[in-house]
Design a protein around this motif. Structure first.
Motif, PDB file in Angstrom:
ATOM      1  N   VAL A  25       0.836  -1.198   0.000  1.00  0.00           N
ATOM      2  CA  VAL A  25       0.000   0.000   0.000  1.00  0.00           C
ATOM      3  C   VAL A  25       0.873   1.251   0.000  1.00  0.00           C
ATOM      4  CG1 VAL A  25      -1.685   1.358   1.301  1.00  0.00           C
ATOM      5  CG2 VAL A  25      -1.932  -1.135   1.124  1.00  0.00           C
ATOM      6  N   HIS A  26       0.572   2.145  -0.934  1.00  0.00           N
ATOM      7  CA  HIS A  26       1.281   3.416  -1.057  1.00  0.00           C
ATOM      8  C   HIS A  26       0.283   4.545  -0.825  1.00  0.00           C
ATOM      9  CE1 HIS A  26       3.879   6.563  -2.422  1.00  0.00           C
ATOM     10  NE2 HIS A  26       3.203   6.794  -3.519  1.00  0.00           N
ATOM     11  N   ASP A  27       0.339   5.158   0.356  1.00  0.00           N
ATOM     12  CA  ASP A  27      -0.607   6.213   0.739  1.00  0.00           C
ATOM     13  C   ASP A  27      -0.058   7.559   0.304  1.00  0.00           C
ATOM     14  OD1 ASP A  27      -2.495   7.840   1.853  1.00  0.00           O
ATOM     15  OD2 ASP A  27      -2.110   7.275   3.929  1.00  0.00           O
ATOM     16  N   ASN A  28      -0.022   7.768  -0.989  1.00  0.00           N
ATOM     17  CA  ASN A  28       0.572   8.981  -1.531  1.00  0.00           C
ATOM     18  C   ASN A  28      -0.216  10.228  -1.126  1.00  0.00           C
ATOM     19  OD1 ASN A  28       2.509  10.349  -3.311  1.00  0.00           O
ATOM     20  ND2 ASN A  28       0.721  10.743  -4.601  1.00  0.00           N
ATOM     21  N   GLU A  29      -1.533  10.081  -0.995  1.00  0.00           N
ATOM     22  CA  GLU A  29      -2.391  11.227  -0.686  1.00  0.00           C
ATOM     23  C   GLU A  29      -2.012  11.898   0.620  1.00  0.00           C
ATOM     24  OE1 GLU A  29      -7.142  12.268  -0.008  1.00  0.00           O
ATOM     25  OE2 GLU A  29      -6.534  10.298  -0.770  1.00  0.00           O
ATOM     26  N   HIS A  30      -1.562  11.074   1.601  1.00  0.00           N
ATOM     27  CA  HIS A  30      -1.228  11.618   2.909  1.00  0.00           C
ATOM     28  C   HIS A  30       0.273  11.627   3.169  1.00  0.00           C
ATOM     29  CE1 HIS A  30      -5.418  10.074   3.241  1.00  0.00           C
ATOM     30  NE2 HIS A  30      -5.583  11.291   3.711  1.00  0.00           N
ATOM     31  N   GLY A  31       1.052  11.402   2.115  1.00  0.00           N
ATOM     32  CA  GLY A  31       2.496  11.496   2.238  1.00  0.00           C
ATOM     33  C   GLY A  31       3.122  10.416   3.088  1.00  0.00           C
ATOM     34  N   GLU A  32       2.465   9.270   3.236  1.00  0.00           N
ATOM     35  CA  GLU A  32       3.000   8.192   4.077  1.00  0.00           C
ATOM     36  C   GLU A  32       4.082   7.448   3.309  1.00  0.00           C
ATOM     37  OE1 GLU A  32       4.268   5.142   6.096  1.00  0.00           O
ATOM     38  OE2 GLU A  32       3.194   4.588   4.282  1.00  0.00           O
ATOM     39  N   ILE A  33       5.268   7.398   3.849  1.00  0.00           N
ATOM     40  CA  ILE A  33       6.337   6.628   3.229  1.00  0.00           C
ATOM     41  C   ILE A  33       6.984   5.665   4.211  1.00  0.00           C
ATOM     42  CG2 ILE A  33       6.858   8.361   1.460  1.00  0.00           C
ATOM     43  CD1 ILE A  33       9.243   9.219   3.221  1.00  0.00           C
ATOM     44  N   GLU A  34       6.784   5.877   5.512  1.00  0.00           N
ATOM     45  CA  GLU A  34       7.473   5.081   6.517  1.00  0.00           C
ATOM     46  C   GLU A  34       7.127   3.607   6.405  1.00  0.00           C
ATOM     47  OE1 GLU A  34       8.367   5.308  11.309  1.00  0.00           O
ATOM     48  OE2 GLU A  34       6.383   5.896  10.578  1.00  0.00           O
ATOM     49  N   GLY A  35       5.833   3.285   6.409  1.00  0.00           N
ATOM     50  CA  GLY A  35       5.415   1.901   6.316  1.00  0.00           C
ATOM     51  C   GLY A  35       5.743   1.296   4.974  1.00  0.00           C
ATOM     52  N   GLN A  36       5.451   2.028   3.911  1.00  0.00           N
ATOM     53  CA  GLN A  36       5.729   1.532   2.568  1.00  0.00           C
ATOM     54  C   GLN A  36       7.204   1.192   2.394  1.00  0.00           C
ATOM     55  OE1 GLN A  36       5.223   4.455  -0.467  1.00  0.00           O
ATOM     56  NE2 GLN A  36       5.931   3.117  -2.102  1.00  0.00           N
ATOM     57  N   GLN A  37       8.073   2.115   2.777  1.00  0.00           N
ATOM     58  CA  GLN A  37       9.500   1.869   2.616  1.00  0.00           C
ATOM     59  C   GLN A  37       9.983   0.707   3.476  1.00  0.00           C
ATOM     60  OE1 GLN A  37      11.399   5.650   3.390  1.00  0.00           O
ATOM     61  NE2 GLN A  37      11.075   6.360   1.295  1.00  0.00           N
ATOM     62  N   ALA A  38       9.419   0.575   4.680  1.00  0.00           N
ATOM     63  CA  ALA A  38       9.825  -0.526   5.554  1.00  0.00           C
ATOM     64  C   ALA A  38       9.439  -1.877   4.957  1.00  0.00           C
ATOM     65  CB  ALA A  38       9.198  -0.350   6.933  1.00  0.00           C
ATOM     66  N   PHE A  39       8.210  -1.983   4.426  1.00  0.00           N
ATOM     67  CA  PHE A  39       7.798  -3.240   3.802  1.00  0.00           C
ATOM     68  C   PHE A  39       8.619  -3.528   2.547  1.00  0.00           C
ATOM     69  CE2 PHE A  39       3.590  -2.735   6.054  1.00  0.00           C
ATOM     70  CZ  PHE A  39       3.684  -3.912   6.772  1.00  0.00           C
ATOM     71  N   GLU A  40       8.792  -2.524   1.715  1.00  0.00           N
ATOM     72  CA  GLU A  40       9.533  -2.756   0.469  1.00  0.00           C
ATOM     73  C   GLU A  40      10.984  -3.135   0.746  1.00  0.00           C
ATOM     74  OE1 GLU A  40       8.827   0.737  -1.862  1.00  0.00           O
ATOM     75  OE2 GLU A  40       6.908  -0.022  -2.617  1.00  0.00           O
ATOM     76  N   ALA A  41      11.569  -2.534   1.775  1.00  0.00           N
ATOM     77  CA  ALA A  41      12.939  -2.891   2.134  1.00  0.00           C
ATOM     78  C   ALA A  41      13.017  -4.323   2.654  1.00  0.00           C
ATOM     79  CB  ALA A  41      13.476  -1.913   3.183  1.00  0.00           C
ATOM     80  N   TRP A  42      12.022  -4.732   3.444  1.00  0.00           N
ATOM     81  CA  TRP A  42      12.020  -6.097   3.979  1.00  0.00           C
ATOM     82  C   TRP A  42      11.954  -7.106   2.837  1.00  0.00           C
ATOM     83  CZ3 TRP A  42       9.586 -10.724   4.029  1.00  0.00           C
ATOM     84  CH2 TRP A  42       9.865 -11.590   5.092  1.00  0.00           C
ATOM     85  N   PHE A  43      11.045  -6.883   1.896  1.00  0.00           N
ATOM     86  CA  PHE A  43      10.907  -7.809   0.772  1.00  0.00           C
ATOM     87  C   PHE A  43      12.136  -7.764  -0.136  1.00  0.00           C
ATOM     88  CE2 PHE A  43       6.241  -7.217   1.637  1.00  0.00           C
ATOM     89  CZ  PHE A  43       5.986  -8.528   1.954  1.00  0.00           C
ATOM     90  N   ALA A  44      12.655  -6.567  -0.405  1.00  0.00           N
ATOM     91  CA  ALA A  44      13.804  -6.436  -1.298  1.00  0.00           C
ATOM     92  C   ALA A  44      15.025  -7.155  -0.740  1.00  0.00           C
ATOM     93  CB  ALA A  44      14.132  -4.962  -1.520  1.00  0.00           C
ATOM     94  N   ALA A  45      15.193  -7.120   0.580  1.00  0.00           N
ATOM     95  CA  ALA A  45      16.335  -7.786   1.207  1.00  0.00           C
ATOM     96  C   ALA A  45      16.292  -9.293   1.008  1.00  0.00           C
ATOM     97  CB  ALA A  45      16.377  -7.451   2.697  1.00  0.00           C
TER      98      ALA A  45
END
Length: 308
Positions: free
Chosen positions: A214-234
């Protein structure tokens, strides 16, 4: 099919065009526990720690006309099962009642003692099925992953920086009813204390090639998105971004609360009797649970600027 199903299906199709392959994650049984939140301290769980919760939900459906839908004994028993496990683990649990379609509904809220009450990391999933089937992937899989994560927090005696809250929503299949009711009844001050809401919907779909983050662009949320994407990318696992709308997190996003989370997309059986235990891939479910564990552990230890 609801709008959220169409959204997830569209994202899944688009993602296949962009990603050629994905390497499944390796899961392992946790051999140690931690007392301090942090990325390095995050435990992992095995299939044997997650799937029994799905088996229990299947058995509940089997005893109650084949489903766990809003307003049925199957849903009431599902809530009782989850709450009993949380109470035994030391959580403060509370049922938040609402009414929908002439029937009483309930959201189950569980708070882990400690952490800054002005900075809440909130994780949830809907627990109800439709009347056509037991809803084991949609969304017993998300509910089980959230429950397993909460229980590992308790097992570790975690001392988080942020306050940890977990929820299991009712009547979401009726149109995000439970989560909307919960958010609507929060005061403006209580809403402002939620730093981030994380949501899981359909966490164990078969033939998963990528995880839809989930990418909550409307509210500028990046913390959760980046954390999940980093976990999967690793772990060499492909991801694809989807918008904030379409599942339980939409209720939070509509109230201006930053939201993230993920799904494994539309399963072979959706809103049918065949959405049973056989409709869940155990490895996918375990990977999803470990992803949630890793991110909750990381974000629980991360101080955040106030949203007041």
């Amino acid at each position: 099919m609801t709008s959220r199903r169409l959204l997830l299906l569209a994202a899944r199709i688009l993602g296949v065009c962009l990603v050629l392959s994905a390497v499944p994650a390796t899961t392992a049984t946790a051999t140690t526990t931690a007392t301090t939140a942090g990325p390095a301290a995050a435990p992992t769980v095995s299939e044997g720690e997650v799937m029994p919760h799905l088996q229990a939900l299947q058995q509940i459906a089997d005893r109650n006309g084949g489903n766990r839908a809003h307003g049925t004994q199957g849903y009431a028993d599902s809530v009782a099962y989850v709450r009993k496990a949380l109470d035994r683990a030391g959580f403060h649990t509370e049922l938040r009642p609402f009414s929908y379609g002439g029937a009483a509904g309930y959201n189950l809220i569980a708070d882990w003692p400690g952490g800054d009450p002005n900075h809440v990391l909130f994780t949830g999933a809907h627990l109800d099925s439709v009347k056509q089937g037991p809803g084991i992937n949609d969304n017993g899989s998300g509910a089980a992953a959230v429950l397993t994560t909460a229980l590992r927090v308790a097992d570790a005696g975690l001392k988080p920086t942020r306050h940890l809250r977990f929820a299991w929503w009712g009547a979401e299949e009726g149109g995000l009813v439970g989560s909307t009711d919960y958010v609507r009844k929060l005061s403006a001050d209580d809403r402002s204390k939620i730093d981030l809401y994380l949501n899981l919907d359909q966490a164990g779909s078969k033939n998963t090639k990528q995880w839809l983050v989930v990418h909550d662009n409307e509210h500028g949320e990046i913390e959760g998105q980046q954390a999940f994407e980093a976990w999967f990318a690793a772990r060499g696992i492909a991801t694809f971004d989807i918008g904030v709308g379409g599942s339980d997190h939409e209720s939070f996003g509509n109230a201006g609360i930053p939201s993230s989370g993920f799904s494994t997309g539309i399963s072979d059986c959706i809103h049918e009797a065949c959405d049973d235990l056989a409709n869940v891939d155990p490895q996918t479910e375990t990977t999803s649970t470990n992803a949630l564990l890793g991110v909750v552990w990381q974000l629980a230890a991360t101080p955040a600027a106030s949203r007041h």
